[in-house]
Design an enzyme around this catalytic site. Sequence first.
Site, mmCIF file in Angstrom:
data_model
loop_
_atom_site.group_PDB
_atom_site.id
_atom_site.type_symbol
_atom_site.label_atom_id
_atom_site.label_comp_id
_atom_site.label_asym_id
_atom_site.label_seq_id
_atom_site.Cartn_x
_atom_site.Cartn_y
_atom_site.Cartn_z
ATOM 1 N N LEU A 177 16.565 -38.729 -9.953
ATOM 2 C CA LEU A 177 16.798 -38.226 -11.302
ATOM 3 C C LEU A 177 15.559 -37.493 -11.794
ATOM 4 O O LEU A 177 14.433 -37.962 -11.613
ATOM 5 C CB LEU A 177 17.143 -39.387 -12.238
ATOM 6 C CG LEU A 177 18.464 -40.082 -11.887
ATOM 7 C CD1 LEU A 177 18.611 -41.378 -12.663
ATOM 8 C CD2 LEU A 177 19.641 -39.153 -12.159
ATOM 9 N N HIS A 179 15.791 -52.016 -5.668
ATOM 10 C CA HIS A 179 15.366 -51.519 -4.359
ATOM 11 C C HIS A 179 15.240 -52.693 -3.389
ATOM 12 O O HIS A 179 14.679 -53.729 -3.753
ATOM 13 C CB HIS A 179 14.016 -50.800 -4.497
ATOM 14 C CG HIS A 179 13.528 -50.241 -3.199
ATOM 15 N ND1 HIS A 179 14.103 -49.129 -2.614
ATOM 16 C CD2 HIS A 179 12.567 -50.660 -2.346
ATOM 17 C CE1 HIS A 179 13.506 -48.886 -1.465
ATOM 18 N NE2 HIS A 179 12.570 -49.795 -1.275
HETATM 19 C C1 GRF Z 1 21.253 -52.060 -2.223
HETATM 20 O O1 GRF Z 1 20.581 -52.621 -1.124
HETATM 21 C C2 GRF Z 1 20.293 -51.480 -3.212
HETATM 22 O O2 GRF Z 1 19.104 -52.204 -3.306
HETATM 23 C C3 GRF Z 1 20.020 -50.144 -2.630
HETATM 24 O O3 GRF Z 1 21.257 -49.693 -2.133
HETATM 25 C C4 GRF Z 1 22.057 -50.824 -1.833
HETATM 26 C C5 GRF Z 1 23.307 -50.679 -2.629
HETATM 27 O O4 GRF Z 1 24.249 -51.640 -2.303
HETATM 28 N N1 GRF Z 1 19.414 -49.288 -3.608
HETATM 29 P P1 GRF Z 1 25.539 -51.772 -3.193
HETATM 30 O O5 GRF Z 1 26.144 -50.378 -3.356
HETATM 31 O O6 GRF Z 1 25.178 -52.377 -4.501
HETATM 32 O O7 GRF Z 1 26.475 -52.654 -2.390
#
Ligand code: GRF
Length: 212
Positions: free
Chosen positions: A93, A109
């Site tokens: 973004l 993350h």
């Molecule tokens: C998660 O591991 C999150 O930390 C990362 O992408 C993944 C998304 O998983 N940014 P979901 O779409 O919530 O199942």
Amino acid sequence: MNVAVLASGSGTNLQALIDSAARGELGPARLAAVGVNVPDCRAFARAQAAGIATFVVDHRQYAVRDEFDRALVAAMEPHEIDLVVLAGFMRLLGPSFLGRYGGRVINIHPALLPAFPGVHAQRQAAAYGVKLSGCTVHFVEAGVDSGPVIAQAAVPVRDDDDEASLAARILVEEHRLLPSVVRALAEGRVTADGRRVRVIESWPSGESLRTM
Ligand code: GRF
């Protein structure tokens, strides 16, 4: 507090928020809208199944990143959003978005930042040989997975872990941590002093957002 969740993929973190809200565990936070940039992603279906307002802003329809940002802001505007949660949202973004919602955007993350930012965090952690990894919820600022850390949860990295097994272990913690942070923000229990963010733990559970 009206919360928008932005997602691109499977949406399991979104589901954790939906389930927390259904159990009354998000405090005054209300899931007001879910936005996706991938029209047919699972997150979109989860939001619709939960009866949450949805919008799609397909990044492929915008030649310039800033136009995508502006379209996203325009799509969010009717929902009077107070907090934006990036939950597996795979687009960076820029100033147009952060200028509008700056300081009120958080991201989850799957690593203990500042270690292993970017995509493939779990693969990198396993390959590096660290003995602990985990997840981080942080405020979003310009930059990849930078911004002040709000809360982290750690998990062990086992000798026989690969990317998938480590990701699965971390995901369990993500699903716990993200709703806890959203609730803490909604309840006004998060304060910042520059980069140092303090979460006042909810009483009487004493639950800590710094966990192992
Ligand atoms: C998660 O591991 C999150 O930390 C990362 O992408 C993944 C998304 O998983 N940014 P979901 O779409 O919530 O199942």
